[in-house]
Design a protein around this motif. Sequence first.
Motif, PDB file in Angstrom:
ATOM      1  N   ASN A 198       4.498  -1.364  -9.245  1.00 24.87           N
ATOM      2  CA  ASN A 198       5.231  -1.809  -8.056  1.00 24.87           C
ATOM      3  C   ASN A 198       4.278  -2.232  -6.938  1.00 24.87           C
ATOM      4  OD1 ASN A 198       7.813  -1.335  -9.154  1.00 24.87           O
ATOM      5  ND2 ASN A 198       7.746   0.823  -8.575  1.00 24.87           N
ATOM      6  N   ALA A 199       3.221  -1.453  -6.728  1.00 26.42           N
ATOM      7  CA  ALA A 199       2.246  -1.798  -5.690  1.00 26.42           C
ATOM      8  C   ALA A 199       1.560  -3.128  -6.009  1.00 26.42           C
ATOM      9  CB  ALA A 199       1.206  -0.684  -5.559  1.00 26.42           C
ATOM     10  N   SER A 200       1.234  -3.348  -7.288  1.00 20.00           N
ATOM     11  CA  SER A 200       0.564  -4.583  -7.696  1.00 20.00           C
ATOM     12  C   SER A 200       1.480  -5.788  -7.515  1.00 20.00           C
ATOM     13  CB  SER A 200       0.101  -4.481  -9.150  1.00 20.00           C
ATOM     14  OG  SER A 200      -0.768  -3.394  -9.335  1.00 20.00           O
ATOM     15  N   PHE A 212       3.945   8.134 -16.655  1.00 18.79           N
ATOM     16  CA  PHE A 212       4.850   6.998 -16.501  1.00 18.79           C
ATOM     17  C   PHE A 212       5.093   6.685 -15.026  1.00 18.79           C
ATOM     18  CE2 PHE A 212       9.145   5.341 -15.860  1.00 18.79           C
ATOM     19  CZ  PHE A 212       9.095   4.210 -16.644  1.00 18.79           C
ATOM     20  N   PHE A 213       5.306   7.713 -14.215  1.00 19.05           N
ATOM     21  CA  PHE A 213       5.554   7.480 -12.796  1.00 19.05           C
ATOM     22  C   PHE A 213       4.305   6.934 -12.104  1.00 19.05           C
ATOM     23  CE2 PHE A 213       9.424   9.765 -13.444  1.00 19.05           C
ATOM     24  CZ  PHE A 213      10.266   9.314 -12.447  1.00 19.05           C
ATOM     25  N   ALA A 214       3.120   7.343 -12.567  1.00 16.65           N
ATOM     26  CA  ALA A 214       1.890   6.779 -12.013  1.00 16.65           C
ATOM     27  C   ALA A 214       1.786   5.295 -12.363  1.00 16.65           C
ATOM     28  CB  ALA A 214       0.680   7.539 -12.554  1.00 16.65           C
ATOM     29  N   TYR A 215       2.072   4.947 -13.620  1.00 15.89           N
ATOM     30  CA  TYR A 215       2.030   3.545 -14.045  1.00 15.89           C
ATOM     31  C   TYR A 215       3.044   2.700 -13.275  1.00 15.89           C
ATOM     32  CZ  TYR A 215      -0.708   5.006 -18.157  1.00 15.89           C
ATOM     33  OH  TYR A 215      -1.668   5.506 -18.990  1.00 15.89           O
ATOM     34  N   PHE A 251       0.794  -1.224   0.000  1.00 12.80           N
ATOM     35  CA  PHE A 251       0.000   0.000   0.000  1.00 12.80           C
ATOM     36  C   PHE A 251       0.831   1.281   0.000  1.00 12.80           C
ATOM     37  CE2 PHE A 251      -2.923  -3.160   1.819  1.00 12.80           C
ATOM     38  CZ  PHE A 251      -4.018  -2.963   0.991  1.00 12.80           C
ATOM     39  N   LEU A 252       2.088   1.198   0.387  1.00 10.27           N
ATOM     40  CA  LEU A 252       2.901   2.419   0.454  1.00 10.27           C
ATOM     41  C   LEU A 252       3.078   3.104  -0.904  1.00 10.27           C
ATOM     42  CD1 LEU A 252       5.808   2.045   3.056  1.00 10.27           C
ATOM     43  CD2 LEU A 252       4.074   3.828   2.905  1.00 10.27           C
ATOM     44  N   PRO A 253       3.364   2.378  -2.008  1.00 16.76           N
ATOM     45  CA  PRO A 253       3.516   3.075  -3.297  1.00 16.76           C
ATOM     46  C   PRO A 253       2.190   3.511  -3.904  1.00 16.76           C
ATOM     47  CG  PRO A 253       4.626   0.920  -3.300  1.00 16.76           C
ATOM     48  CD  PRO A 253       3.699   0.951  -2.131  1.00 16.76           C
ATOM     49  N   LEU A 254       1.054   3.062  -3.342  1.00 14.46           N
ATOM     50  CA  LEU A 254      -0.248   3.281  -3.963  1.00 14.46           C
ATOM     51  C   LEU A 254      -0.723   4.734  -3.977  1.00 14.46           C
ATOM     52  CD1 LEU A 254      -2.273   1.483  -5.385  1.00 14.46           C
ATOM     53  CD2 LEU A 254      -3.465   1.161  -3.210  1.00 14.46           C
ATOM     54  N   PRO A 255      -0.396   5.579  -2.977  1.00 19.14           N
ATOM     55  CA  PRO A 255      -0.881   6.972  -3.024  1.00 19.14           C
ATOM     56  C   PRO A 255      -0.398   7.758  -4.237  1.00 19.14           C
ATOM     57  CG  PRO A 255      -0.124   6.424  -0.813  1.00 19.14           C
ATOM     58  CD  PRO A 255       0.266   5.282  -1.689  1.00 19.14           C
ATOM     59  N   LEU A 266       9.023   6.535  -1.150  1.00 14.35           N
ATOM     60  CA  LEU A 266       8.099   5.520  -0.633  1.00 14.35           C
ATOM     61  C   LEU A 266       8.585   4.110  -0.953  1.00 14.35           C
ATOM     62  CD1 LEU A 266       4.627   7.133  -1.466  1.00 14.35           C
ATOM     63  CD2 LEU A 266       5.760   6.985   0.743  1.00 14.35           C
ATOM     64  N   LEU A 267       9.116   3.923  -2.165  1.00 12.21           N
ATOM     65  CA  LEU A 267       9.617   2.601  -2.532  1.00 12.21           C
ATOM     66  C   LEU A 267      10.873   2.258  -1.736  1.00 12.21           C
ATOM     67  CD1 LEU A 267       8.559   0.457  -4.417  1.00 12.21           C
ATOM     68  CD2 LEU A 267      10.143   1.236  -6.167  1.00 12.21           C
ATOM     69  N   SER A 268      11.660   3.265  -1.390  1.00 12.20           N
ATOM     70  CA  SER A 268      12.844   3.030  -0.560  1.00 12.20           C
ATOM     71  C   SER A 268      12.446   2.594   0.849  1.00 12.20           C
ATOM     72  CB  SER A 268      13.704   4.300  -0.484  1.00 12.20           C
ATOM     73  OG  SER A 268      14.151   4.687  -1.764  1.00 12.20           O
ATOM     74  N   ILE A 269      11.365   3.168   1.363  1.00 10.25           N
ATOM     75  CA  ILE A 269      10.869   2.755   2.680  1.00 10.25           C
ATOM     76  C   ILE A 269      10.430   1.294   2.641  1.00 10.25           C
ATOM     77  CG2 ILE A 269       9.058   3.133   4.404  1.00 10.25           C
ATOM     78  CD1 ILE A 269       9.098   6.098   3.608  1.00 10.25           C
TER      79      ILE A 269
END
Length: 350
Positions: free
Chosen positions: A132-134, A124-127, A13-17, A47-50
Amino acid sequence: MEHTYQYAWIIPFLPLPIPMLLGVGLLLFPTATKNLRRMWSFTSVLLLSIVMTFSVNLSIPQINSSSVYQYVWSWTINNDFSLEFGYLIDPLTSIMSILITTVGIMVLIYSDNYMSHDQGYLRFFAYMSFFNASMLGLVTSSNLIQIYIFWELVGMCSYLLIGFWFTRPIAANACQKAFVTNRVGDFGLLLGILGLYWITGSFEFRDLFEIFNNLIYNNNGTNFLFVSLCVLFLFVGAYSYTMVAAGIFLVARLFPLFIVIPYIMNLISLIGIITILLGATLALAQKDIKRSLAYSTMSQLGYTMLALGMGSYRAALFHLITHAYSKALLFLGSGSIIHSMEAIVGYSPR
């Protein structure tokens, strides 16, 4: 450490926002959102680093003891049927979480500069954040229902990323081919999941593996042909995603189902050999550097599939990890070459 495991649900869920806020921002405040686009890329990487740090922290006890932690929420529909949702942390989950986050961070950092002049920068960053979240949701799933939900989301993200430059006929045709191929595989996966539930009465991996093995070894009147067909459908769904690590992960996650049926293991090995030869041959015939690397990836993942078919579970995962990092760097390097040639061949060569 169990206290840390209790918060593992936050991983997908972290990358999802990022994709959610970007979607709302581009619809309601397009100018302000585009002006702050570097902030969005920084937040995506942060967020992905976290998540990566959290995944590494969870992997430490896996290395020491190979422990398994599962947390489940039960949603009872009636007395005879209930759905359970949760997350599963085991060595496979830890390995895949670290792999997804580290490669994802590399891609996001590189894309910030590579796509700085592209009109679809924020898209692109949204995709990528949604992808990554998926993927993180897929690898932490504790049952086949969650697997199928996140499987569809990964397929959708793959379709969007392959057709990112949808104005180019090549990209548009490629994403349509990927969509059709994945839908065939998804239908097979759905049939396999429903068939296994009809046989075992459970979607949960732990119960599913135990009941399935008892049925096979005790031969409790179960039609072996039907059981083999259900497991084959699961493999068809996984094989349609061989170009990404999701297909390999699904075969590895459902490995206890495949290994008790020798015919399926032989088929997996055969498909792996065909994929190796076909991918390598097609890679040699390509003139586009990224298409050549894509077919090379297909060939290398065929080696991983072959190892799984031979029962070499650890060797397959080892090759998956080493190949994922090396091929990710090769793709980024090829992008650098293409970027440096823009003055000669143009920004978007046909």
